[in-house]
Design a protein around this motif. Structure first.
Motif, PDB file in Angstrom:
ATOM      1  N   ASP A   1      55.649  37.282  77.487  1.00  0.00           N
ATOM      2  CA  ASP A   1      56.149  37.887  76.254  1.00  0.00           C
ATOM      3  C   ASP A   1      56.228  39.404  76.379  1.00  0.00           C
ATOM      4  O   ASP A   1      55.347  40.036  76.964  1.00  0.00           O
TER       5      ASP A   1
ATOM      6  N   ASP B   1      58.902  35.011  75.357  1.00  0.00           N
ATOM      7  CA  ASP B   1      59.341  35.475  74.040  1.00  0.00           C
ATOM      8  C   ASP B   1      59.572  36.979  74.034  1.00  0.00           C
ATOM      9  O   ASP B   1      58.807  37.733  74.650  1.00  0.00           O
TER      10      ASP B   1
ATOM     11  N   HIS C   1      56.175  37.887  69.995  1.00  0.00           N
ATOM     12  CA  HIS C   1      55.376  36.705  69.658  1.00  0.00           C
ATOM     13  C   HIS C   1      54.105  37.125  68.926  1.00  0.00           C
ATOM     14  O   HIS C   1      53.336  37.940  69.419  1.00  0.00           O
TER      15      HIS C   1
ATOM     16  N   GLU D   1      62.615  32.566  74.049  1.00  0.00           N
ATOM     17  CA  GLU D   1      62.803  32.587  72.607  1.00  0.00           C
ATOM     18  C   GLU D   1      62.707  34.028  72.128  1.00  0.00           C
ATOM     19  O   GLU D   1      61.858  34.781  72.601  1.00  0.00           O
TER      20      GLU D   1
ATOM     21  N   GLU E   1      58.981  34.556  67.881  1.00  0.00           N
ATOM     22  CA  GLU E   1      58.274  33.300  67.658  1.00  0.00           C
ATOM     23  C   GLU E   1      56.948  33.548  66.954  1.00  0.00           C
ATOM     24  O   GLU E   1      56.222  34.480  67.281  1.00  0.00           O
TER      25      GLU E   1
END
Length: 626
Positions: free
Chosen positions: A354, A376, A379, A398, A401
């Motif tokens: 992340d 991510d 996050h 992503e 998140e």
């Protein structure tokens, strides 16, 4: 162009957000439309060629989220107020020139004009409070500060080069506080060896090239070059403040570490560390273990985390460039176990894991943030709140998140391989090796209906501008917005270029809900088993259109009133066959013209434009219904 007359048909798929379906067939094979609920009185202005957008509302549609923002600001203020106060004061840098003690290093030994300095071979020991100016070199030696724990010491580095083959180059073993002052126009170099010789078997300290057991401040306009071959570059076992200076650190483990806190007030700092770049690691006291960056030009290359804090990471200013995870393969650019808050500054971060991560909460109030992540972009296990700033996620698995994502303001541009925005249980998140597909928060890969565990998880969009593009090698896995719970939109602008795989969609809240009462939303994706529109519990009308064939990426969508007033102009970056649209300007029971094709002028970060340059063809006229 011509207008077609819609003929009613039946959509056999069971979805709470699909009703009143119609066939239209002028340009594409088929267009279907579903309308949501009625809208309150409103006026809307969509994004222009610069990608910006605003939504103005009146009547029952509310986009004022000041209450939520104030609550978050209060929470942040409370958290940061609880952090231990910095030891630093500008007065700490003041000294009497006439009282400065001169220490001359001459390669193998040293001389000093004070009895408070003792020299034993190549070891120089300072034993009393005061200001000491060091110049010259030690080929294999050490400068030690060992004074009363109530004494303060200033070390002026006036062109020194100190190498210690088996220990720290400078070691503050005891003091109340120590200041390392970098003299103007000088370059100072500190180097240790790859192995250390400790006084006895019960200690492994000092364990850094520049080490302090007391509060440490680094200031001045000169340059400091630190080479740490054994462990950390610069370490304080209490608090560490960098007020100014040009500092370069290469470290076998962590670059710059303050146990209780690390505060950067200014300077130009470059760190190349096999471990963490910046670090505060006091896990025992809730008010300690934090990193604060207020200013400075900072470049960090870290084998593990770029910035790692046992409690909070706060960025209020400065320019940060971070490349994390170069050795471990799991590093995060910014990691705050309790809280990450960004109120200003410029952050350009690349990470294997992340980019911005908290085991609890992330709050962004401002700043310019560009993130590229192997996992991510942002996050927070429990919450991510965005109250402002410009955030660009150029690459991610992503984009953002958490269990709860709240956007009150700001400009957000997300490119993701999986979901752009995703909320679900923190416990459902699965850690994977770099490059593995992983399950993520939503359940099985592919997002098949029924796989998600729906719970009390929310995406709240109250303002701001959000652009999401699902793309890349894993694009078939991702939804534009995926809520394993609920979506609530009261304002703002959202534009989604969704996935091209039929298992996913621009919107996914299977088993949950999507309530929309304000703002502008447009999303596209290739139709499939999981496509969804705005939920039927909404108080703002919406359209759901789907074609019988795929429409090429970049084909402009324009929706107008029958009087020719443009409501939205959107150029999706991906192929599509589904269009989801909602705006405060949609009125239940009224008809709208849908045009496809044509061209637009200029560039847009969101895909939204003020108007078309060349009109497309009328694909049909549809009616918004409750």
């Amino acid at each position: 162009m011509h207008r077609s007359t819609p003929a009613p048909t039946t959509d056999t798929r069971s979805t709470s957000s699909r009703r009143n379906t119609w066939y239209l067939a002028p340009l594409v094979a088929t267009l279907l439309v579903i309308a949501g609920c009625s809208a309150g009185e409103s006026s809307q202005s969509a994004a222009g060629s610069d990608g910006a957008a605003t939504v103005e509302t009146t009547g029952d549609v509310e986009t004022d989220t000041a209450g939520d923002t104030d609550d978050e600001a209060t929470a942040i203020e409370a958290a940061t107020t609880e952090n231990q106060e910095s030891h630093f004061d500008e007065a700490d840098l003041e000294y009497d020139d006439s009282a400065v003690v001169t220490i001359a290093l001459d390669g193998t030994t040293a001389t000093a004009d004070s009895g408070d300095v003792s020299v034993d071979g190549s070891t120089v020991t300072i034993s009393a409070a005061g200001t000491y100016s060091l110049s010259g070199s030690l080929a294999d030696g050490q400068v030690v500060v060992d004074v009363a724990d109530t004494d303060d010491v200033i070390l002026i580095l006036d062109g020194v080069e100190i190498t210690n083959a088996d220990g720290a180059a400078i070691a503050v073993m005891e003091a109340d506080s120590a200041v390392v002052m970098l003299a103007d126009g000088t370059t100072n170099q500190l180097t240790d060896g790859a192995t250390y010789s400790f006084p006895d078997a019960d200690t492994d300290e000092p364990n850094a090239t520049l080490y302090s057991a007391a509060d440490l401040t680094i200031a001045g306009t000169g340059e400091l070059v630190v080479e740490a071959n054994y462990n950390d570059g610069i370490t304080s076992k209490d608090g560490l403040v960098i007020e100014s200076g040009t500092i370069s650190v290469v470290a076998a483990d962590d670059g710059i570490r303050g146990k209780d806190y690390l505060i950067v007030e200014g300077g130009t700092i470059t760190v190349d560390a096999a471990g963490d770049g910046f670090k505060a690691d006091n896990e025992e006291d809730a008010e300690r273990g934090y990193v604060l960056v207020a200013d400075g030009v900072i470049g960090i290359t870290a084998g593990d985390d770029g910035i790692q804090a046992a409690t909070d990471v706060e960025v209020t200013g400065g320019q940060l460039t971070i490349d994390a995870g170069t050795v471990s393969g799991t590093g995060r650019a910014v990691q705050g176990d309790v809280l990450v808050t960004i109120g200003g500054g410029v952050i350009d971060a690349t990470s294997v894991d992340d980019a911005i991560h908290s085991n609890n909460e992330v709050v962004i109030d401002g700043g310019t943030i560009v993130l590229a992540s192997g996992d991510d972009g942002i996050h927070g296990d429990l919450a991510v709140t965005i109250n402002g700033g410009t955030i660009t996620v150029t690459d991610s698995f992503e984009g953002i998140e958490s269990e709860v994502i709240t956007v009150n303001d700001g400009i957000i541009d997300i490119t993701s391989n999986d979901d752009g925005l995703n909320v679900a249980s923190a416990e459902a998140s699965t850690t994977t090796e770099a490059g593995d597909q992983g399950l993520g928060r939503g359940g099985a890969p592919g997002g098949a209906p029924g796989d998600e565990a729906v719970g009390d998880y929310y995406i709240n969009i109250n303002g701001g501008t959000i652009a999401i593009t699902v793309t890349g090698a894993l694009a078939e896995q991702g939804d534009g917005i995926d809520a394993n719970g609920h979506i609530v939109m009261t304002g703002g602008v959202v534009a989604v270029s969704g996935p091209t795989d039929t298992r996913n969609s621009a919107l996914d809240y299977s088993g949950g809900s999507f309530s929309m009462s304000g703002g502008l939303l447009i999303g596209t994706n290739v139709d499939g088993r999981n496509s969804e529109g705005v939920g039927t519990g909404s108080s703002q009308a919406s359209l759901y259109l789907t074609s019988g064939s795929t429409i090429g990426a970049g084909t402009v969508v324009q929706i107008e009133t029958t009087d020719g007033e443009s409501l939205v102009t959107f150029a999706p970056e991906n192929d599509y066959s589904v269009i989801v649209f909602s705006s405060p300007d949609l009125v239940a029971g009224e008809s709208y013209d849908v045009y496809l094709g044509g061209s637009v002028d200029g560039d847009s970060a969101t895909g939204l434009y003020d108007e078309v340059a060349v009109a497309g063809e009328l694909a049909g006229t549809v009616t918004a219904t409750v």
